[in-house]
Structures are given as structure tokens and as C-alpha cells.
Design an enzyme around this catalytic site. Structure first.
Site, PDB file in Angstrom:
ATOM      1  N   SER A  27      -5.912  -2.650  -0.611  1.00  0.00           N
ATOM      2  CA  SER A  27      -6.259  -3.599  -1.072  1.00  0.00           C
ATOM      3  C   SER A  27      -7.277  -3.537  -0.166  1.00  0.00           C
ATOM      4  O   SER A  27      -7.346  -2.783   0.189  1.00  0.00           O
ATOM      5  CB  SER A  27      -5.804  -5.348  -1.071  1.00  0.00           C
ATOM      6  OG  SER A  27      -6.369  -6.053  -1.578  1.00  0.00           O
ATOM      7  N   ASN A  28      -8.640  -5.232   0.271  1.00  0.00           N
ATOM      8  CA  ASN A  28      -9.564  -5.044   0.860  1.00  0.00           C
ATOM      9  C   ASN A  28      -9.582  -6.349   1.268  1.00  0.00           C
ATOM     10  O   ASN A  28      -9.162  -7.158   0.794  1.00  0.00           O
ATOM     11  CB  ASN A  28     -10.740  -4.219   0.102  1.00  0.00           C
ATOM     12  CG  ASN A  28     -11.507  -5.173  -1.108  1.00  0.00           C
ATOM     13  OD1 ASN A  28     -11.428  -6.316  -1.265  1.00  0.00           O
ATOM     14  ND2 ASN A  28     -11.085  -4.282  -2.577  1.00  0.00           N
TER      15      ASN A  28
END
Lengths: 230, 230
Positions: B39-40
Site C-alpha cells: 500500500s502507500n
């Protein structure tokens, strides 16, 4: 009078009074570049519940937690970390302890080289990432020759052969107890409020009924208090 | 009387009345196996603020959001998704729209093959993951020949050469506007409440002062309302 009676004997209902308990909780995050990371679905609910239960049982508690959406438990010294290496460093800094419970879902691997700038989509197509193993926090602490906590407890998040994998993990890591839970899809263990665990030690396995993570935490803390006292 | 006056003329302060605005927000999560994902650091704060501002401006708003720790904005139809492919499907399902603002930080890549069981640490060392490109939601919508929203806005999260990269992105994606922000470490843009953006279109670039994400959202929605009306 009842309250005075309890206060006169702090050991009543506080079987971990005078003990230091270190608990890890939540996921870790391993950076890929400044914006991307690898993580996992651990919510920290079980680890935080154990920290609360240990504090309620009278222990001084240090909670080392990865990024979670939970409030720091009241009365618990909480250390926030991101990566597995940060978590190990915080655990080492928190020792010595009488009991260590490693409930965090620590990333087994991290990206070999963290990019300094955001990786761009280029003509070369997707990047290939190579990984290196993270330090094994459970094994590192369980195999200490000096300063090993009296009780070292690991968690196993398994999707298949839950008990067999937990037995193998117990032997491999050198810990005293493994709390094994089934996190396959459909069990709702990651993120949910309920948990069904198997308590695996050298003597055998005990399977607890599906119950709230708070109830699992209280039962586990009671078990640990009995073991550390004996 | 003031309220009656406003109610008598719904267009006052509601320049997007009668319009449908689709906004994406937050990160996406791309599964590696049943427990791990990539993810980020996007918090969704900017995208959610834009959805709120568009609703306040009178628009019917559909917000398609990845996993965030934010409440669904009041009065906004909110669709929760995980992966980039889920997000594209939800955006396609939400069209037609007059304006589409793609503020989500969508994963450029996903793992080529999602493991059915949890990847184990084995004798073979860390796994090597190969990646494939995710669908490009911004370009897919901006390049539609039928049913393209009148205004398509992209976001660029850059750590270097922010405006140059945004200009290149504008041309490559075929969108009308790029909101470029600097997310390098130290800017606190990811997760923080403040943002400094550059508005890049075919005519040039406008740099807005550092301000709250709510203020950026209101200014952007005003700009979009003026453009869609002209």
C-alpha cells in the site's frame, strides 16, 4: 470496606504486580520507496488487549506497536514503530522483562534497497523487487543467553495446518508458548473482534473456544501469571 | 428571511447543483497473499475534503475510496474498495459524471500472482515477487471516446521535479488538469493536514500557497465549477 480490603492487599486480582511485561502489537510497515510500503492486515486489537489485560493484572507494561488505528492503552508505556528493525530495537530497549508476548505481525522480509525517490512507471515495465529477511524478534529474544525473559510467548498467524505449523514454530524459535490463530479468509481474525486460538507448548496443545480478543487476552494473562509464579 | 432567500435560489453558493462529481481518495491495497499487501501512505484527507467541498457546492458526489481511517463524508455516496482494479470497476460503475477528480494514490503495480496461502519463510530464502501493471484509472477515463466526463482531474504525488513531472503526466494521461503535490519526506503532505499544490493545465502552471487540505479542496472545487460552467 471491600475496596479498602483490596487496597490493603495489592496482590489480590493483581497476580502480575511487580512484573514487567513487554508486548508487541500490530503490523510492521516496510518501505519500498518514500510513498509505498508492504504491510499486513493485523489490526493490533489482540496485542493491545493483552497489554491492557497485563496492566489490569498489575504488571508494568511496555507496548511496542506498529501503525494501528487504536488508542494507546491507558497506563501502558506505548512505543510507536514502523519497521521490523525499529520494533526489535524498541523491544531490546524495553528489556529486561519477566514476560514478553510477541503478538505483532512482523514482516518476514523487507525490500533489499529502499528507493530514495518515488519509483516511476517507466518504459522498462514494473520494477522487480528483491527482498532480504528481517530480524526474527521472537527468536532473537527467546534464544538470549543473558537477560532472557522468564516467559517468551510467540504468535502464529496461519492459514493452514495451524497447530502443526505452531508446533514447528515453537521448536524453531525457542519460545515457551505459541498462541496460534487461524487467519484464513472467512475467519475474520485479522481486523475482527473475535479470535479462536490454540495454545501450544512443549506439553501439548489446548484449543480455546472462539471468544472476544479481550477474553483471549484475559485468559492468556491469567495463564502467564500462573506460569511465572510457579 | 435570509434562509428563505437562499432556498428560493438554490444556485446561490451551489455552483455544482445538478452536477455529478466522482472523486477517488486514499490508497489502494494490493494483496501479496491472504495476510500481506502493498500500500502507500495516502491518508485520503485531500480526496475526502474534495468530496465534501463538491457536495457543499451542490453536486451529487460519488466517492470511491481505498482503506482509510476517515469517516464517510455526510451526504456523499461512498464506495469502499481495496485494489486498483476494484477502484476502476467502482469508478466505471459510477459514471456518467460531469467532473471526475482522481485524488487516490493508486498502486501502479500489483503482484503478478496472489498466493492462496500465507507465504512461508523457507530454506529458499525470501520469495521474489514479480509485478504487473495495474489499470491506469486516470488515463482510462480521460481517454474515453464516449461518456468522458467534461472535466477530468488527476493528482500527481511527486518527490522531485514536481511541476515537470506533472506536465508530462498531463500530456500522457489526456486529462484536463493535474494537481501536483510534493510528497517528499519532510513535507508532511501524506497524512498531514496541510498541502501545497501546483495546478497544471495546458495553459500553464499556478502554484497555490501552502494551506489546509480543506482550503485546497474548496479552491479546487471553485475552479472546477467555473471551468465546467464556461
Amino acid at each position: 470496606a471491600a475496596i479498602e480490603g483490596l487496597m490493603a492487599d495489592p496482590a489480590v486480582g493483581r497476580p502480575l504486580a511487580g512484573r514487567h511485561v513487554v508486548v508487541t502489537s500490530g503490523p510492521t510497515r516496510e518501505a519500498i520507496d518514500p510513498v509505498r510500503y508492504i504491510s499486513n492486515h493485523s489490526s493490533g486489537k489482540q496485542g493491545h488487549a493483552i497489554a491492557r489485560a497485563a496492566a489490569a493484572a498489575g504488571a508494568r507494561v511496555t507496548l511496542v506497536t506498529g501503525p494501528v488505528a487504536l488508542a494507546d492503552p491507558v497506563g501502558v508505556a506505548t512505543v510507536h514503530v514502523e519497521s521490523a528493525r525499529d520494533m526489535l530495537a524498541a523491544v531490546e530497549a524495553a528489556l529486561p522483562a519477566d514476560v514478553a508476548v510477541f503478538a505483532a505481525a512482523v514482516a518476514d522480509w523487507r525490500v533489499a534497497e529502499i528507493a530514495g525517490g518515488k519509483l516511476k512507471k517507466g518504459a522498462g515495465g514494473p520494477p522487480s523487487l528483491s527482498f532480504v529477511e528481517n530480524p526474527d524478534i521472537l527468536a532473537t529474544v527467546a534464544k538470549k543467553t543473558a537477560g532472557r525473559p522468564g516467559l517468551v510467548v510467540g504468535f502464529a498467524a496461519e492459514t493452514e495446518a495451524v497447530v502443526d505449523n505452531a508446533r514447528a514454530k515453537l521448536a524453531r524459535k525457542g519460545c515457551d508458548l505459541i498462541v496460534a490463530n487461524d487467519v484464513s479468509s472467512g475467519t475474520d481474525t485479522f481486523g475482527g473482534d473475535m479470535n479462536r486460538v490454540h495454545i501450544v507448548d512443549a506439553a501439548g496443545v489446548e484449543t480455546w473456544e472462539r471468544q472476544s480478543k479481550d477474553a483471549v487476552a484475559e485468559a492468556l494473562v491469567s495463564l502467564l501469571a500462573r506460569r511465572i509464579a510457579s
